[in-house]
Design an enzyme around this catalytic site. Structure first.
Site, PDB file in Angstrom:
ATOM      1  CG  ASP A 166     -15.289  42.915  22.303  1.00 37.93           C
ATOM      2  OD1 ASP A 166     -15.409  42.412  21.172  1.00 37.93           O
ATOM      3  OD2 ASP A 166     -15.992  42.565  23.262  1.00 37.93           O
ATOM      4  CD  GLU A 167     -13.045  36.940  21.638  1.00 33.67           C
ATOM      5  OE1 GLU A 167     -12.818  35.775  22.019  1.00 33.67           O
ATOM      6  OE2 GLU A 167     -14.140  37.303  21.145  1.00 33.67           O
TER       7      GLU A 167
ATOM      8  CG  ASP B 296     -13.687  38.738  25.558  1.00 37.14           C
ATOM      9  OD1 ASP B 296     -14.015  39.731  24.882  1.00 37.14           O
ATOM     10  OD2 ASP B 296     -14.453  37.785  25.785  1.00 37.14           O
TER      11      ASP B 296
END
EC number: 2.7.7.7
Length: 416
Positions: free
Chosen positions: A127-128, A33
Site C-alpha cells: 500500500d505504499e 500511502d
C-alpha cells in the site's frame, strides 16, 4: 507550520502548497500511502463496518495488530500492538483476521494506476510506493496534476483513499503524505521546506530512533529546527560525528536517494507465532512445511532461485535462535526447501532437553534470477520435479492461498 497542514478532512485536495513549475534539474517525487489499507479494504467489502472501529489483526492469544482504522486509533490502537492490548483499549472494536489475497488484489489495481504515469516505481509495501515522475512532467502540466491523477484514479477504481505527498526528493515527499493524512494531498515546495521541517519534533526525522532522540534532547535539541541551528560540538556529542553530518543534511531537507525500481529481493520469509507453545516435533514439522510452501510459492512467482535456507526458532518467552544451510543446487522447489529446513529443525530439536517453540519461520536468501536461455550444467545435481509445485501454485492462485496444501500441512489446520 504552514496553514495547509493544520486543516484536515475533505478539503485535503486543496492542501497542495505553492503550485509552481519545477526548477531545471530538480526531481519530481511522489509518495503514495493508502490510508489504513487493510481496514479500509474490509470496510469496502462490508459497508456495515463504516464508522466503527475496525482492527485487522491476528486473533489468537499472541496475535498482533496489522492495521487499525482511524476510529480505532482514537482508542490508542495502533499497528504492531498486541491484539490482547488492543482489545483492552477498544473492547467494542470489530476484529478481523487478515485476508492477504484480497489485499494483494487491490494493491495490483493501485500499482496499475502508478504505471499509467511513470515506470519509475519503488514499491515499499502493498500500500505504499515512491514514484519518480520527473520525466512525466513533459506530458502533464505539473507534479500536482500527476498527483491528483493518481489519487483520483485510485479512488475511482478501488473506492479507497490514498494520501499523496509531492516534493523534489523522497524525504520530503514522504513527509508531505504523512503530514496531510488522512486522505491527504500536499506538495512541499523548495521555499517551504523550513516552514514544514523546523517545528517538527526531532524524532520525526528519518534515521532518528528513540535512543538518538533522547540523546539529542539531553543537549537541548528538541526540534528539527534546533538541530539545523545546533553547533557541531553538541550534535557530535549526541549522535557521533559520522551520523551528525548525515543527520544535519537530512534536517536541511536534502536527500539524494534515487527511486529504485525492481530492487533485487534480499530475502523472502514466512513465520508463525503459535497460540500455544509447540512441544511435539511432528507438529513443528507440519508448521515448518506450511512455511516452506509459502516461501517457495513466492520465490517461484518472482522467478527467483535461492541458495540459502534459514530457520527461525523462538523459545518462550523471547529467546530466538537462527539456523541456516545451503541448498545443494539453487532453487525454489518446496520439497528441496523443506528437506533443508527440516534437517535444521531436527538438529536444533535434538540439542534441547525440553524443546518448545513459540514461533517458527523459514527464510530464503542468496537469490539468482532465472533465465530461460541459460545453458544447464550437465554435472549439476538433477533438477527437482516441480510439477506438483506448479499445480499447487495454479490452484492457490485461482482459489486463494491454502486452497491446496500437502498432506503434512493438515496437522496445522484448526490451530490458527
Amino acid at each position: 507550520m504552514p496553514a495547509q497542514v493544520q486543516q484536515a478532512g475533505s478539503r485535503s485536495l486543496r492542501r497542495c502548497g505553492t503550485i509552481g513549475v519545477m526548477q531545471p534539474g530538480q526531481r519530481a517525487i511522489i509518495h503514495v500511502d493508502m490510508d489504513a489499507f487493510y481496514a479500509s479494504v474490509e470496510e469496502l467489502d462490508d459497508p456495515s463496518l463504516a464508522g466503527k472501529p475496525v482492527i485487522v489483526a491476528g486473533l489468537g492469544r499472541r496475535g498482533v495488530v496489522s492495521t487499525a482504522n482511524y476510529e480505532a486509533r482514537k482508542y490508542g490502537v495502533r499497528s504492531a500492538m498486541a491484539t490482547s492490548e488492543a482489545r483492552r483499549r477498544c473492547p467494542g472494536g470489530i476484529y478481523i483476521f487478515p485476508r492477504h489475497a484480497r489485499y494483494q488484489e487491490i494493491s495490483n489495481v493501485v500499482f496499475g494506476v502508478f504505471a499509467e504515469v511513470t515506470p519509475m516505481i519503488e514499491g515499499l509495501s502493498l500500500d505504499e510506493a515512491f514514484l519518480d515522475v520527473t520525466a512525466s512532467l513533459r506530458l502533464f502540466s505539473s507534479i500536482e496534476a500527476i498527483g491528483r491523477r493518481v489519487k483520483e484514479g485510485i479512488r475511482e477504481r478501488t473506492g479507497l483513499n490514498a494520501s499523496v505527498g509531492m516534493a523534489h526528493n523522497k524525504l520530503l515527499a514522504k513527509l508531505a503524505s504523512e503530514l496531510s493524512k488522512p486522505n491527504g494531498f500536499l506538495r512541499i515546495a523548495p521555499d517551504e521546506v523550513r516552514g514544514y521541517l523546523d517545528p517538527l519534533p526531532v524524532g520525526r526525522m528519518w534515521t532518528v530512533g528513540k535512543v538518538a532522540e533522547e540523546s539529542l534532547q539531553k543537549v537541548g535539541i528538541r526540534t528539527i529546527g534546533d538541530l539545523v541551528r545546533a553547533d557541531a560540538w553538541r550534535l557530535n556529542k549526541a549522535v557521533g560525528e559520522r551520523h551528525a553530518a548525515q543527520l544535519r543534511e537530512l534536517c536541511r531537507g536534502e536527500d539524494r536517494r534515487p527511486v529504485v525500481t525492481d530492487a533485487p529481493e534480499v530475502s523472502i520469509g514466512s513465520e508463525w507465532t503459535f497460540e500455544y507453545d509447540v512441544e511435539e516435533l511432528p507438529i513443528a514439522e507440519a508448521w515448518l512445511l506450511r512455511q516452506c510452501e509459502r516461501v517457495g510459492a513466492r520465490a517461484r512467482a518472482r522467478g527467483l532461485d535461492a541458495r540459502t535456507v534459514s530457520v527461525k526458532l523462538r523459545e518462550p518467552p523471547f529467546l530466538t535462535h537462527s539456523r541456516q544451510a545451503q541448498l545443494p543446487v539453487p532453487g525454489n522447489a518446496t520439497a528441496d526447501i523443506h528437506a533443508v529446513a527440516r534437517r535444521l529443525l531436527q538438529v536444533w530439536w535434538s540439542q534441547h532437553p525440553r524443546p518448545r517453540l513459540r514461533l517458527l519461520g523459514v527464510t530464503l536468501s542468496g537469490f539468482d534470477a532465472r533465465h530461460g536461455d541459460e545453458q544447464q550444467d550437465m554435472f549439476a545435481a538433477p533438477a527437482p520435479d516441480k510439477r506438483s509445485d506448479g499445480v499447487q501454485d495454479l490452484i492457490n492462485g485461482r482459489f486463494g492461498a491454502g486452497a491446496l496444501v500437502r498432506a503434512g500441512v493438515l496437522k496445522t489446520r484448526g490451530s490458527e
